[in-house]
Design an enzyme around this catalytic site. Structure first.
Site, short mmCIF file in Angstrom:
data_model
loop_
_atom_site.label_atom_id
_atom_site.label_comp_id
_atom_site.label_asym_id
_atom_site.label_seq_id
_atom_site.Cartn_x
_atom_site.Cartn_y
_atom_site.Cartn_z
N ARG A 103 -6.79 -2.10 -2.44
CA ARG A 103 -6.94 -3.41 -3.08
C ARG A 103 -8.32 -4.02 -2.80
O ARG A 103 -8.80 -4.84 -3.58
CB ARG A 103 -5.82 -4.34 -2.64
CG ARG A 103 -5.84 -4.76 -1.19
CD ARG A 103 -4.48 -5.22 -0.71
NE ARG A 103 -3.54 -4.11 -0.66
CZ ARG A 103 -2.25 -4.23 -0.31
NH1 ARG A 103 -1.77 -5.42 0.00
NH2 ARG A 103 -1.46 -3.18 -0.28
N LYS B 60 -3.31 6.63 9.68
CA LYS B 60 -2.00 7.08 9.21
C LYS B 60 -1.46 8.18 10.13
O LYS B 60 -2.23 9.00 10.63
CB LYS B 60 -2.11 7.68 7.80
CG LYS B 60 -2.43 6.72 6.68
CD LYS B 60 -2.54 7.49 5.37
CE LYS B 60 -2.91 6.59 4.21
NZ LYS B 60 -1.79 5.72 3.81
N ASP C 115 -5.57 0.26 6.39
CA ASP C 115 -4.90 1.18 5.48
C ASP C 115 -4.52 0.52 4.16
O ASP C 115 -3.97 1.16 3.28
CB ASP C 115 -3.64 1.76 6.17
CG ASP C 115 -3.10 2.99 5.46
OD1 ASP C 115 -3.87 3.61 4.69
OD2 ASP C 115 -1.92 3.33 5.67
N LYS D 299 -8.59 3.05 -9.12
CA LYS D 299 -8.82 3.23 -7.69
C LYS D 299 -9.24 4.67 -7.41
O LYS D 299 -8.53 5.61 -7.72
CB LYS D 299 -7.54 2.91 -6.93
CG LYS D 299 -7.59 3.20 -5.43
CD LYS D 299 -6.22 2.95 -4.77
CE LYS D 299 -6.18 3.46 -3.35
NZ LYS D 299 -4.83 3.31 -2.74
N GLU E 42 -6.70 -0.45 1.96
CA GLU E 42 -8.09 -0.45 1.50
C GLU E 42 -8.22 -0.42 -0.01
O GLU E 42 -9.24 -0.84 -0.56
CB GLU E 42 -8.83 0.76 2.11
CG GLU E 42 -8.68 2.07 1.36
CD GLU E 42 -7.25 2.58 1.27
OE1 GLU E 42 -6.92 3.22 0.25
OE2 GLU E 42 -6.45 2.33 2.18
N ASP F 286 -7.67 9.12 2.03
CA ASP F 286 -7.37 7.92 2.81
C ASP F 286 -6.75 8.30 4.15
O ASP F 286 -5.59 8.68 4.23
CB ASP F 286 -6.40 7.03 2.02
CG ASP F 286 -6.06 5.75 2.77
OD1 ASP F 286 -6.81 5.40 3.70
OD2 ASP F 286 -5.06 5.11 2.41
#
Length: 468
Positions: free
Chosen positions: A321, A247, A317, A235, A319, A240
């Protein structure tokens, strides 16, 4: 393209020459001291209050006042069992010079001490010089010094990448690091970038990364011409924000490390290629930045993945996966001998096992056993968690094939692993690691900051798993 400094020369993370003059570092379990000490040295140690407690150091003076050696406490076996790399602490405490360890009781203990010493030498120095340990170790007899130096280099690469902030490490710089690694080992890199992701069938990677000013991409590195095929998927979310499901600040503070899976597979790839393992290696990294803009993907959007499975977005959030799903589907199309996925994926894994112990998921009991044994052997903790079939319904929203963020907040690491498994159908052996990639407080061999997890255990297990 701006490449990061790649594996800079770090003499503090290399062994001293085997024939170098060196001073002894005697390991002491409790107050039992080496018989070779002179009465004066024993009296000196007693006067300094040396008890052999874990981490205690006592320098021994020669008659002229120079340092003649040192005692280092390793405490009781019960105390040592609470941590790893106990001897590594001496590397930062000893004065400059070459040292050799006396009192090692086994080859395994010697290897852990030697590797820990190298790892203790790591310092992140991109933005500030800082100090580094000056004591160098003469590698213990019977330990493969060259092998441990390659492993330490791979770990240093992982730490450097995780520690680098997002303003200097976005998708393009992560690609640069992969290309630098490939150039060093004679590997090849192919990248699919930006709008080409849609044209070539990577809609989820594109959806997650399209709101950033830095184009998303899929990095594809290949090395080796023969042997079993191993595909590593990491990943690479370089930062993020959470996307539209933004967040809070407290949760965003460490998100430069959300590419820890990519950093770990690149470090592992360096170990594999540097050691010349007889296999075919492929590394796939979906590299994106999950940002907020007018074209950001939205809650309740539905996308058709590369695999053909439809995915409802119930939290932007979740994201990681999504980008992994397209990359895993691409990896699965070749049906390699083993697909291994690394990701800083869920907070649920940290709640369950804390920062030190990453869970891993696989349906293959033999693979799980090999990883568990290797993790103990090389002091790289892992813990198997289940692909719990009764939870499959939790990731099925009804309106689409899959839900990227099931409601309820329970079993978050397991449901994420189940989601990823849906994209691997042609490959018999698949394992997913839900890592943290961060050392919250300094420990022996692990300064505070980015850290590799699982790579050394995987490396140790590969000969058994792939019959190398």
């Amino acid at each position: 393209m701006t490449a990061l400094p790649f594996l800079p020369d770090r003499p503090e993370m290399r062994f001293a020459p085997t024939n170098a003059a060196s001073l002894p570092l005697w390991l002491c379990e409790g107050d039992v001291r080496p018989e070779v000490l002179t009465p004066a040295q024993s009296a000196w140690a007693a006067a300094q209050g040396f008890t052999g407690a874990l981490g205690q150091l006592c320098l021994l003076p020669a008659e002229g006042g120079a340092v003649e050696g040192a005692l280092f406490g390793i405490g009781s076996a019960a105390k040592r069992a609470r941590g790893r790399f106990a001897v590594a602490e001496a590397a930062s405490a000893l004065p400059e010079g070459n040292w050799r360890i006396e009192g090692l009781s086994s080859d395994a203990e010697a290897e852990e001490a030697a590797l820990g010493w190298l790892l203790e030498g790591y310092r992140y120095r991109r933005y500030a010089a800082g100090s580094t340990p000056k004591a160098r170790l003469v590698c213990p007899e019977g330990v493969d010094a060259a092998r441990l130096e390659i492993i330490a280099e791979g770990e240093a690469l992982t730490r450097d990448l995780i520690n680098t902030p997002a303003n200097d490490l976005g998708p393009v710089e992560l690609e640069g690091a992969a290309r630098a690694l490939a150039a060093r080992h004679g590997a090849h890199v192919h990248t699919v970038e930006g709008e080409a992701l849609l044209a070539q069938g990577f809609p989820l990677i594109h959806a997650v990364g399209r709101a950033s000013t830095r184009a998303p991409r899929l990095i594809d590195l290949r090395w080796g011409e023969s042997g079993p095929e191993l595909t590593l998927v990491g990943k690479g979310v370089c930062f993020d924000t959470g996307g539209l499901d933004l967040k809070p600040a407290a949760s965003m503070g460490l998100m430069k490390k959300d590419m820890g899976g990519a950093a770990t597979v690149l470090g592992l790839a360096h170990m594999i290629m540097g050691l010349g393992l007889p296999l075919r290696l492929r590394v796939l990294i979906p590299a994106v930045e999950n940002a907020v803009a007018g074209d950001a993907f939205r809650p309740q959007d539905i996308y058709t993945s590369r695999k053909g499975l439809t995915v409802e977005i119930n939290n932007t959030d979740a994201e990681g996966r999504l980008v992994l799903a397209d990359a895993l589907a691409h990896a699965d199309e070749e049906a390699p001998d083993l697909i291994l996925c690394m990701a800083t994926l869920t907070g649920a894994a940290r709640v369950a096992l804390g920062p030190d112990v990453p869970p891993f998921y696989t349906d293959d009991d033999n693979l799980a056993g090999a990883l568990a044994r290797a993790s103990v052997q090389v002091a790289d903790p892992l813990w198997r968690m289940p692909f719990w079939a009764p939870y499959e319904a939790m990731i099925e929203p009804g309106i689409a094939d899959l839900d990227n963020a099931p409601s309820g907040g329970m079993a978050g690491s397991i449901t994420a692993a189940l989601f990823l498994r849906r994209f691997v159908t042609e490959t018999e052996r698949f394992v997913h690691f839900d890592i943290y990639g961060w050392q919250p407080a300094a420990k022996p061999g692990r300064p505070k900051g980015g850290v590799g997890q699982g790579a050394r255990a995987i490396l140790a297990a590969l000969p058994e798993v792939l019959e190398l």
